[in-house]
Design an enzyme around this catalytic site. Sequence first.
Site, PDB file in Angstrom:
ATOM      1  CB  ALA A  86      -0.898  -0.022   1.238  1.00  0.00           C
ATOM      2  CB  SER A 113      -2.032  -2.519  -2.662  1.00  0.00           C
ATOM      3  OG  SER A 113      -2.822  -2.319  -1.510  1.00  0.00           O
ATOM      4  CE1 TYR A 136      -5.592  -6.931   2.879  1.00  0.00           C
ATOM      5  CE2 TYR A 136      -5.163  -4.731   2.042  1.00  0.00           C
ATOM      6  CZ  TYR A 136      -4.739  -5.877   2.696  1.00  0.00           C
ATOM      7  OH  TYR A 136      -3.444  -5.952   3.156  1.00  0.00           O
ATOM      8  CB  THR A 162      -5.119 -10.045   0.962  1.00  0.00           C
ATOM      9  OG1 THR A 162      -4.330  -9.632  -0.158  1.00  0.00           O
ATOM     10  CG2 THR A 162      -4.238 -10.204   2.179  1.00  0.00           C
ATOM     11  CE  LYS A 236       0.299 -10.781  -0.688  1.00  0.00           C
ATOM     12  NZ  LYS A 236       0.069 -10.132   0.594  1.00  0.00           N
ATOM     13  CG  HIS A 260       0.120  -9.384   5.190  1.00  0.00           C
ATOM     14  ND1 HIS A 260      -1.131  -9.542   4.640  1.00  0.00           N
ATOM     15  CD2 HIS A 260       0.385  -8.067   5.097  1.00  0.00           C
ATOM     16  CE1 HIS A 260      -1.593  -8.361   4.253  1.00  0.00           C
ATOM     17  NE2 HIS A 260      -0.686  -7.452   4.514  1.00  0.00           N
TER      18      HIS A 260
HETATM   19  C1  FMN Z   1       4.445  -1.576   3.518  1.00  0.00           C
HETATM   20  C2  FMN Z   1       3.718  -2.815   3.155  1.00  0.00           C
HETATM   21  C3  FMN Z   1       2.398  -2.729   2.745  1.00  0.00           C
HETATM   22  C4  FMN Z   1       1.704  -3.886   2.371  1.00  0.00           C
HETATM   23  N1  FMN Z   1       0.423  -3.766   1.902  1.00  0.00           N
HETATM   24  C5  FMN Z   1      -0.223  -4.874   1.479  1.00  0.00           C
HETATM   25  C6  FMN Z   1      -1.508  -4.762   0.880  1.00  0.00           C
HETATM   26  O1  FMN Z   1      -2.049  -3.674   0.717  1.00  0.00           O
HETATM   27  N2  FMN Z   1      -2.129  -5.908   0.497  1.00  0.00           N
HETATM   28  C7  FMN Z   1      -1.541  -7.146   0.643  1.00  0.00           C
HETATM   29  O2  FMN Z   1      -2.133  -8.159   0.277  1.00  0.00           O
HETATM   30  N3  FMN Z   1      -0.317  -7.271   1.180  1.00  0.00           N
HETATM   31  C8  FMN Z   1       0.358  -6.183   1.582  1.00  0.00           C
HETATM   32  N4  FMN Z   1       1.629  -6.302   2.089  1.00  0.00           N
HETATM   33  C9  FMN Z   1       2.281  -7.637   2.124  1.00  0.00           C
HETATM   34  C10 FMN Z   1       3.038  -7.910   0.815  1.00  0.00           C
HETATM   35  O3  FMN Z   1       2.151  -8.134  -0.254  1.00  0.00           O
HETATM   36  C11 FMN Z   1       3.917  -9.161   0.911  1.00  0.00           C
HETATM   37  O4  FMN Z   1       3.153 -10.241   1.381  1.00  0.00           O
HETATM   38  C12 FMN Z   1       5.151  -8.978   1.809  1.00  0.00           C
HETATM   39  O5  FMN Z   1       5.641  -7.656   1.771  1.00  0.00           O
HETATM   40  C13 FMN Z   1       6.242  -9.948   1.350  1.00  0.00           C
HETATM   41  O6  FMN Z   1       7.344  -9.894   2.180  1.00  0.00           O
HETATM   42  P1  FMN Z   1       8.677  -9.047   1.854  1.00  0.00           P
HETATM   43  O7  FMN Z   1       8.359  -7.610   2.166  1.00  0.00           O
HETATM   44  O8  FMN Z   1       9.677  -9.664   2.778  1.00  0.00           O
HETATM   45  O9  FMN Z   1       9.026  -9.286   0.394  1.00  0.00           O
HETATM   46  C14 FMN Z   1       2.341  -5.159   2.460  1.00  0.00           C
HETATM   47  C15 FMN Z   1       3.676  -5.234   2.872  1.00  0.00           C
HETATM   48  C16 FMN Z   1       4.365  -4.091   3.207  1.00  0.00           C
HETATM   49  C17 FMN Z   1       5.816  -4.190   3.607  1.00  0.00           C
END
Ligand code: FMN
Length: 364
Positions: A86, A113, A136, A162, A236, A260
């Site tokens: 996000a 996202s 979401y 998700t 996911k 996540h």
């Molecule tokens: C700042 C941030 C925001 C995220 N926002 C979402 C999101 O909006 N929707 C979602 O499904 N996952 C979200 N995630 C999870 C990521 O899709 C992903 O699962 C995760 O970052 C993978 O791990 P990594 O950061 O070690 O590569 C977010 C992760 C981070 C770090």
Amino acid sequence: MARFEIPEGVVAVEDYEPVARERLSREAWGYYSGGAADETTLRWNREAFARLQLRSRALPEIAGGGTQLRLFGQDFTHPILVAPTAHHRLADPAGELATLVGAGGARAGMVLSTEADVTLEEIAAAARTPLWFQLYIQHDRGFTLDLARRAEAAGYGALVVTVDAPVFGMRNTEQRAGYKPPKLSEHANLAGLHTSYFAYAELGESLMFGGFMDVAARWADIERLRAVTKLPLILKGIMCAADAERAIGAGADGIIVSNHGGRVLDTLPASIEALPGVAKAVGSRVPVLMDGGIRRGTDVLKALALGASAVLVGRPVLYGLAVAGPAGVAHVLHLLRCELEIAMVMTGCSRLTDIGPQVFWEDQ
Ligand SMILES: Cc1cc2nc3c(=O)[nH]c(=O)nc-3n(C[C@H](O)[C@H](O)[C@H](O)COP(=O)(O)O)c2cc1C
């Protein structure tokens, strides 16, 4: 230094992290980098990769190989996708539009996202690379189904639903940094969302069970989504075989093994440790992808060897964006792809489908 320049000495994905920390506000850094509670799972996501030892093969005869793959009817140049994260405007004024340009430069697929700072239609109009939409399930179910229809109409290739965040994690790093998320209805893609569904418990009552969970997403929502969209549905946040079975039963076309990024429930195992059990249960019925802790091409190889068809990368893309805009995003993804190719050569794999348990030391 010019905004789009890659700083000298940044030669690996993790080199971006300290530079991004300097460039981001304290709040944004806390939001991007933080995990849940004590950040144990966040650490394990990395450490578990380091524990897996590889086996190299001498003089591999593998001319004519490549990293291409086909997933859900779409062609990908390599198996490294941008994970949905996000609020990219915290890193770059153009937000997800800048990320999209970087992903396109590296020929990487991207998952947008729900909580992006740019509308899904604007992103789809600018896309030159495979694009999926992360959904979401909102308490306002009518709005959620409309969002799915909007993504389909805009030309997205899949819906990534998700399923691992029915509640917010206790993200203490983020709280300590003073990060305040915008209100849900103020998100670019959520204008018009009814948020009156939120029930606030009286002090002293159970917080989650005092109304909140009555309206949280459930399996029946997946079946409803299945009925309203022709797009592939990828769930996911699946971490165990039982949920993978349930996902397929509800009509999922794909699964992403993910915790996540360690942001919801601390002390869950590393995603790479959950992957083999899920992949075994799913077999060849639907593709399994994974994310969490991918920082090296060898990590991508290991995930593919343990049953993933492709991987997604979260924080490193945000750090690349913060440091050098689209060029930083492209560089991060390009580094991973180069390292994957080197790892493939060294383990004697000319194609992604050659990558299997034989790449591990234990298999001898
Ligand atoms: C700042 C941030 C925001 C995220 N926002 C979402 C999101 O909006 N929707 C979602 O499904 N996952 C979200 N995630 C999870 C990521 O899709 C992903 O699962 C995760 O970052 C993978 O791990 P990594 O950061 O070690 O590569 C977010 C992760 C981070 C770090």
